[in-house]
Design a protein around this motif. Structure first.
Motif, short mmCIF file in Angstrom:
data_model
loop_
_atom_site.label_atom_id
_atom_site.label_comp_id
_atom_site.label_asym_id
_atom_site.label_seq_id
_atom_site.Cartn_x
_atom_site.Cartn_y
_atom_site.Cartn_z
N CYS A 61 45.00 38.31 25.53
CA CYS A 61 45.07 37.41 25.38
C CYS A 61 47.17 37.05 24.20
O CYS A 61 47.58 35.79 24.40
CB CYS A 61 44.37 36.61 24.01
SG CYS A 61 42.54 36.20 25.07
N PHE A 90 39.04 32.56 28.66
CA PHE A 90 40.66 33.67 28.84
C PHE A 90 40.73 32.89 30.65
O PHE A 90 42.34 32.77 31.40
CB PHE A 90 39.81 35.14 28.88
CG PHE A 90 41.83 35.87 29.82
CD1 PHE A 90 42.40 36.23 28.41
CD2 PHE A 90 41.49 36.08 30.58
CE1 PHE A 90 43.58 36.81 28.91
CE2 PHE A 90 42.35 36.94 31.13
CZ PHE A 90 43.38 36.95 30.05
N PHE A 146 44.28 30.46 26.07
CA PHE A 146 44.23 31.76 25.18
C PHE A 146 43.20 31.85 23.67
O PHE A 146 43.26 33.20 22.98
CB PHE A 146 45.49 32.79 25.24
CG PHE A 146 45.15 32.92 26.72
CD1 PHE A 146 45.26 33.74 27.66
CD2 PHE A 146 46.10 32.46 27.19
CE1 PHE A 146 45.31 34.03 28.75
CE2 PHE A 146 47.36 32.49 29.31
CZ PHE A 146 47.04 32.88 29.15
N ARG A 187 42.83 30.22 30.97
CA ARG A 187 44.37 30.53 30.91
C ARG A 187 44.47 29.56 29.09
O ARG A 187 44.72 29.13 28.70
CB ARG A 187 45.38 29.83 31.23
CG ARG A 187 45.23 30.55 32.66
CD ARG A 187 46.11 32.41 32.58
NE ARG A 187 45.82 32.92 33.46
CZ ARG A 187 45.34 33.94 34.27
NH1 ARG A 187 44.31 34.04 33.30
NH2 ARG A 187 46.17 34.19 34.92
#
Length: 224
Positions: free
Chosen positions: A132, A96, A101, A99
């Motif tokens: 997310c 996370f 996700f 990034r």
């Protein structure tokens, strides 16, 4: 290591994670864990501890080699114990933060197997899963999931819910969302959740930013 030795180790890790500066407190533990793992390479608890310490270390987010070490330690933990939920949780946290996700959602869902996490960790995994979805599917597609998370948070109010990542995600996504109506809907729900959790004072700056955005969007809608 014996259970008592592992308990002492985690007391030291927790103390180092709260110390200032954190990097100087955590680095000796990182080196110590690497040496222990050289002697006991198949100890999942030591591998998880190394992954956790590496994740918490401030230098990791800027150092690809440290990131690789964290990922390797946590994945080795899971290879040895496939249901090691905390290793899955922190792989989710790391993905996370970077990034990634889809990967984060995969690890967070794996960590949320019933009974695998304590109540606070389980709620945090739910919060990150919601974030997310917001990043990948948009705010409008996340309204039902947000309502579900709000119910989960209120049911777990005794564990002192603290939805920091949700607030940051909504504050970040609202201004650039293509649907003002969806952004308003989500913003109002988040403010309501913070009020119900008695967290408005904790997130004063974010609450001001969200409130300001909502007012501007409503004025624009009325004028349009």
């Amino acid at each position: 290591m014996s259970p008592d030795d592992m308990m002492v180790l985690w007391e030291r890790i927790d103390a180092a994670d709260e110390a200032e500066p954190r990097d100087k407190a955590l680095e000796p533990l990182r080196e110590e864990l690497r040496e222990l793992i050289e002697r006991r390479p198949n100890d999942p608890d030591l591998l998880y501890a190394l992954g956790y310490v590496g994740y918490c270390h401030p230098a990791t987010q800027h150092d690809p080699e440290r990131v690789a070490e964290v990922v390797s330690a946590l994945k080795k933990t899971i290879a040895l114990e496939p249901r090691y939920a905390l290793a899955q949780l922190y792989l989710g946290h790391l993905a996370f933060d970077r990034r990634d996700f889809p990967s984060a959602a995969h690890w967070l869902r794996s960590a949320k197997e019933p009974g695998s996490l304590d109540a606070f960790q389980d709620l945090k995994a739910s919060e990150l899963l919601l974030c997310c979805q917001m990043f990948t599917s948009g705010l409008g597609a996340s309204v039902m999931a947000l309502d579900s998370f709000a119910r989960e948070s209120m049911a777990a109010a005794a564990i002192d819910a603290f939805p920091m990542q949700l607030v940051k995600t909504v504050e970040y996504l609202m201004p650039c969302h293509p649907s003002p109506a969806a952004a308003i809907q989500v913003g109002e729900r988040v403010l309501s959740l913070l009020a119900d959790l008695e967290r408005v004072g904790v997130f004063q700056e974010q609450v001001k930013a969200i409130t300001r955005f909502l007012a501007l969007q409503k004025d624009a809608t009325e004028q349009g």
